[in-house]
Scaffold this motif. Structure first.
Motif, short mmCIF file in Angstrom:
data_model
loop_
_atom_site.label_atom_id
_atom_site.label_comp_id
_atom_site.label_asym_id
_atom_site.label_seq_id
_atom_site.Cartn_x
_atom_site.Cartn_y
_atom_site.Cartn_z
N LEU A 7 43.99 10.87 14.87
CA LEU A 7 44.22 11.59 15.34
C LEU A 7 43.82 12.67 14.79
CD1 LEU A 7 47.39 10.64 17.30
CD2 LEU A 7 48.76 12.06 15.18
N ILE A 8 43.58 13.61 16.49
CA ILE A 8 43.24 14.92 15.94
C ILE A 8 43.72 15.55 17.42
CG2 ILE A 8 41.09 14.73 17.46
CD1 ILE A 8 39.60 16.12 15.09
N SER A 9 43.43 17.16 17.04
CA SER A 9 44.30 18.34 17.37
C SER A 9 43.24 18.27 18.67
CB SER A 9 44.42 19.20 17.00
OG SER A 9 46.11 19.49 16.65
N ALA A 10 43.74 18.06 19.86
CA ALA A 10 42.45 18.07 20.73
C ALA A 10 41.67 19.03 20.96
CB ALA A 10 42.82 17.69 23.05
N CYS A 11 42.36 20.34 20.70
CA CYS A 11 41.18 21.21 21.00
C CYS A 11 40.77 22.13 19.34
CB CYS A 11 42.47 22.58 20.83
SG CYS A 11 43.72 22.48 19.13
N LEU A 87 54.23 10.64 17.43
CA LEU A 87 53.96 9.90 16.61
C LEU A 87 53.70 8.90 17.38
CD1 LEU A 87 54.56 9.04 13.80
CD2 LEU A 87 57.04 9.05 14.28
N LYS A 88 54.11 8.46 19.03
CA LYS A 88 54.49 7.53 19.16
C LYS A 88 53.22 6.47 19.37
CE LYS A 88 55.38 5.63 24.21
NZ LYS A 88 55.80 5.14 24.81
N ILE A 89 52.28 7.53 19.60
CA ILE A 89 50.58 7.51 19.91
C ILE A 89 50.24 6.80 19.14
CG2 ILE A 89 48.39 8.58 20.66
CD1 ILE A 89 50.01 10.35 22.85
N ALA A 90 50.44 7.50 17.83
CA ALA A 90 49.89 7.68 16.38
C ALA A 90 49.50 6.30 15.97
CB ALA A 90 50.05 8.61 15.45
N LYS A 91 51.29 5.73 16.13
CA LYS A 91 51.65 4.60 15.84
C LYS A 91 50.89 3.02 16.09
CE LYS A 91 56.10 5.81 13.46
NZ LYS A 91 57.82 5.32 13.77
N GLU A 92 51.17 3.32 17.71
CA GLU A 92 49.93 2.93 19.08
C GLU A 92 48.47 2.82 18.22
OE1 GLU A 92 51.08 4.08 22.52
OE2 GLU A 92 53.16 3.39 23.04
N GLU A 93 48.14 3.44 18.18
CA GLU A 93 46.66 3.12 17.31
C GLU A 93 46.75 2.82 16.03
OE1 GLU A 93 44.17 4.00 19.03
OE2 GLU A 93 45.11 4.72 20.87
N GLY A 94 47.75 2.66 15.52
CA GLY A 94 47.19 3.23 13.78
C GLY A 94 46.89 3.58 13.40
N VAL A 95 46.99 4.99 13.29
CA VAL A 95 45.92 5.93 12.56
C VAL A 95 46.20 5.91 11.08
CG1 VAL A 95 45.90 7.37 15.07
CG2 VAL A 95 46.99 7.82 13.02
N CYS A 96 45.32 6.62 10.33
CA CYS A 96 45.97 5.92 8.84
C CYS A 96 45.81 7.33 8.11
CB CYS A 96 43.82 5.83 8.22
SG CYS A 96 42.58 7.09 8.71
N MET A 97 45.47 9.07 8.91
CA MET A 97 45.17 10.41 8.95
C MET A 97 45.55 10.72 10.33
SD MET A 97 42.51 11.45 7.24
CE MET A 97 40.65 11.25 8.21
N ALA A 98 45.94 12.50 10.27
CA ALA A 98 45.82 13.45 10.98
C ALA A 98 45.33 14.43 11.21
CB ALA A 98 47.13 13.66 11.55
N ILE A 99 44.67 15.33 11.66
CA ILE A 99 43.47 16.70 11.67
C ILE A 99 44.42 17.88 12.36
CG2 ILE A 99 41.65 17.65 11.57
CD1 ILE A 99 39.87 15.12 10.64
N LEU A 100 44.90 18.39 12.38
CA LEU A 100 45.80 19.39 12.63
C LEU A 100 45.17 20.75 13.05
CD1 LEU A 100 49.27 17.73 13.35
CD2 LEU A 100 47.47 17.06 14.52
N LYS A 101 45.18 21.45 14.21
CA LYS A 101 45.23 22.57 14.20
C LYS A 101 45.94 23.99 13.14
CE LYS A 101 43.09 26.95 15.19
NZ LYS A 101 43.25 27.23 13.62
#
Length: 157
Positions: A7-11, A87-101
């Motif tokens: 998961l990543i911040s789109a910006c 969070l819903k999208i993260a779970k649907e995509e099965g992400v292992c981590m997030a990189i956020l702004k």
């Protein structure tokens, strides 16, 4: 083994979703490679929560989950909705981590602005960052890319 999504911040990948209508694109070989391989799941919690682009600057009031705009408008519900959708999208995509702004009222990790609109920073995290972490998803800021890459590799990618 299939590589896990991130998961990543789109910006951060150049999407014009920042409060002022711009972006915070970062130049990184790691991010470029992940993007080319289709591993990134970009999103903007504030947009997912129904806020417009552009929108007024917002900050979390120190010690709370209340988010206000510089105009005085309480946008807490939009931030909560955006966090829930993220969070819903993260779970649907099965992400292992997030990189956020970093320092964002939604995405900031460990340091955000205090709600006084005086550029005062406090030790706290944004609404989406907190929800992802509480749900067991490791979060890194764009300032922690080396750590994020090491974590991703440690997951067998």
């Amino acid at each position: 083994m299939k590589e896990q999504k991130i998961l990543i911040s789109a910006c951060l990948i150049g999407e014009n979703v920042k409060y002022d209508g711009g972006h915070n694109a970062i130049s990184s070989e790691i991010i470029h490679r992940w993007k080319e391989e289709g591993l990134l799941v970009p999103l903007c919690p504030e947009v997912l929560g129904g806020l417009s682009v552009p929108r007024p600057t917002c900050e979390v009031i120190k010690g709370t989950n209340k988010v206000i705009c510089k105009t005085g408008e309480d946008v807490s519900l939009a931030f909560e909705k955006g966090a829930t959708e993220s969070l819903k999208i993260a779970k649907e995509e099965g992400v292992c981590m997030a990189i956020l702004k970093a320092r964002s009222p939604s995405c900031g990790k460990d340091v955000i602005y205090d709600g006084t609109f005086t550029s005062t920073k406090v030790e706290d995290s944004g609404i989406t960052c907190k929800l992802l972490q509480e749900s067991g998803i490791p979060v890194f800021s764009e300032e922690e890319l080396a750590l994020a890459y090491a974590f991703w590799k440690s997951k067998g990618n």
